[in-house]
Design a protein around this motif. Structure first.
Motif, PDB file in Angstrom:
ATOM      1  N   GLY A  81      -5.789 -10.430  -5.893  1.00  0.00           N
ATOM      2  CA  GLY A  81      -6.966 -10.007  -6.807  1.00  0.00           C
ATOM      3  C   GLY A  81      -6.922 -10.406  -8.148  1.00  0.00           C
ATOM      4  O   GLY A  81      -5.797 -11.161  -8.561  1.00  0.00           O
ATOM      5  N   GLY A 119      -5.109 -17.838  -0.160  1.00  0.00           N
ATOM      6  CA  GLY A 119      -6.534 -18.698  -0.615  1.00  0.00           C
ATOM      7  C   GLY A 119      -6.692 -19.693   0.260  1.00  0.00           C
ATOM      8  O   GLY A 119      -6.286 -19.682   1.648  1.00  0.00           O
ATOM      9  N   GLY A 176      -0.779  -9.772  -6.583  1.00  0.00           N
ATOM     10  CA  GLY A 176      -1.308 -10.424  -5.380  1.00  0.00           C
ATOM     11  C   GLY A 176      -2.705  -9.906  -5.066  1.00  0.00           C
ATOM     12  O   GLY A 176      -3.228  -8.629  -5.298  1.00  0.00           O
ATOM     13  N   GLU A 196      -0.087 -20.135  -5.470  1.00  0.00           N
ATOM     14  CA  GLU A 196       0.458 -20.025  -4.050  1.00  0.00           C
ATOM     15  C   GLU A 196      -0.681 -20.802  -2.874  1.00  0.00           C
ATOM     16  O   GLU A 196      -1.898 -20.449  -2.951  1.00  0.00           O
ATOM     17  CB  GLU A 196       0.676 -18.482  -3.526  1.00  0.00           C
ATOM     18  N   ARG A 235       0.743  -1.186  -0.144  1.00  0.00           N
ATOM     19  CA  ARG A 235      -0.146  -0.043   0.065  1.00  0.00           C
ATOM     20  C   ARG A 235       0.885   1.036   0.144  1.00  0.00           C
ATOM     21  O   ARG A 235       0.375   2.397   0.359  1.00  0.00           O
ATOM     22  CB  ARG A 235      -0.824   0.063   1.435  1.00  0.00           C
TER      23      ARG A 235
END
Ligand code: TUI
Length: 315
Positions: free
Chosen positions: A98, A147, A96, A138, A46
């Protein structure tokens, strides 16, 4: 020598990619991994677009080898960072948390090698159709946002479902893990937690020590109820998460508790109330080493177990 298609596609010596860990993977870590023959990745997380650009420029000064940028798609800055990688001529993008579909055309036009991180067969197939050059499968042993499936179950299913090279991630911390990933059909590995304690990683010393001290059962998954589960090491913050989730708190309330918590642990070294993201393999990581030592241990270790396989298990 362990080599695969991805080495020539990425211009690297060993099929080892460093995870693009938010706040953790900066130009220092990424350039050290690339200089040691792997693919270093700057984690945009971010962070602000200006800071990401600075890190890219700094990495270019620190290495003449290819490196990449990871774009965390939950970030409000994802779109701007997606453009910056094109402007700066970054060779590789990983994504990553999304679906990066809307950026694919722009990246392909700029000759960027695109490697989405996926946690399901459906997204892997969708990414291949939209032009992904490879995918990183992953498993939920990984640290951070995860996930549902384990690496062991996910990798072979994605290998069977797509024609692009598959890189395995989640729970890989030494040569045995790397060899196992190759046995499942992966063409390389992505490693996060072990690089987190590298000498060249600038994460706070207390964060590194918490990873080194971790035992097998010390990682937990928080925020499952929000739909954005995150694997972290147990501490005061994770106990607060458990309490909130037990009370069926709203997603907003739970996400508020997590906001800024990763930066707090990484930058300020507050490993009690900060978010110490790390994978299940943390307990196997016992010492600080250079990126070069880590990469050579992974590759040499994998070679050793693969060449010993016949003697050990076949009669
Ligand atoms: O992205 C990661 N790991 C991360 S991102 C991160 S920063 C963060 N901080 C606080 C809260 C949340 C994130 C820390 N760790 N790994 C790659 C990854 N992507 N793992 C799983 C996924 C994933 C999951 C679901 C990718 C796509 C997806 O579904 C998208 C869709 O549309 O189907």
């Amino acid at each position: 020598m362990i080599k695969s298609d991805i080495c020539s596609l990425l211009g690297i010596k060993y099929p080892v990619i460093q995870g693009g860990m938010a706040w953790i993977a900066d130009s220092s870590l990424a350039s050290a991994v690339s200089n040691a023959g792997g693919l270093g990745i700057i984690g945009a997380g971010r962070n602000t677009p200006e800071n990401v650009r600075k890190e890219i420029k700094r990495a270019k000064e620190l290495t003449d080898k290819p490196f990449g940028v990871n774009i965390m798609l939950l970030s409000d800055n994802a779109e701007e960072v997606a453009k910056i990688v094109c402007e700066e001529g970054v060779k590789v993008v990983t994504t990553g948390a999304g679906n990066p579909g809307k950026y694919m055309e722009m990246w392909k036009q700029h000759g960027v090698v695109v490697i989405p991180v996926v946690a399901s067969v459906a997204l892997a197939k969708r990414m291949e159709r939209s032009g992904a050059d490879m995918v990183i499968a992953e498993g939920c042993e990984a640290g951070g946002h995860i996930g549902e499936l384990t690496t062991m179950a996910l990798v072979p299913q994605i290998v069977d479902a797509v024609n692009v090279p598959v890189i395995a991630a989640g729970g890989i911390g030494d040569g045995r893990g790397m060899a196992a990933a190759l046995m499942l059909g992966a063409k390389g590995v992505q490693v996060g937690t072990r690089f987190l304690v590298a000498h060249e990683c600038t994460v706070h010393e207390k964060y590194k020590q918490k990873v080194i001290d971790a035992k097998d059962i010390d990682s937990v998954v928080t925020a499952r109820s929000t739909g954005h589960p995150v694997r972290v090491l147990r501490n005061k913050l994770t106990r607060e998460f458990v309490n909130l989730e037990k009370q069926y708190a709203s997603s907003e309330e739970i996400e508020k508790l997590g906001a800024g918590a990763l930066r707090k642990a990484v930058v300020e070294g507050d490993v009690d109330t900060g978010s110490v993201m790390a994978g299940q393999i943390a307990a196997l990581v016992k010492k600080q080493e250079s990126c070069e030592e880590i990469i050579l241990d992974l590759v040499e270790g994998a070679k050793k177990v693969i060449s010993n396989l016949n003697g050990d298990v076949l009669v």
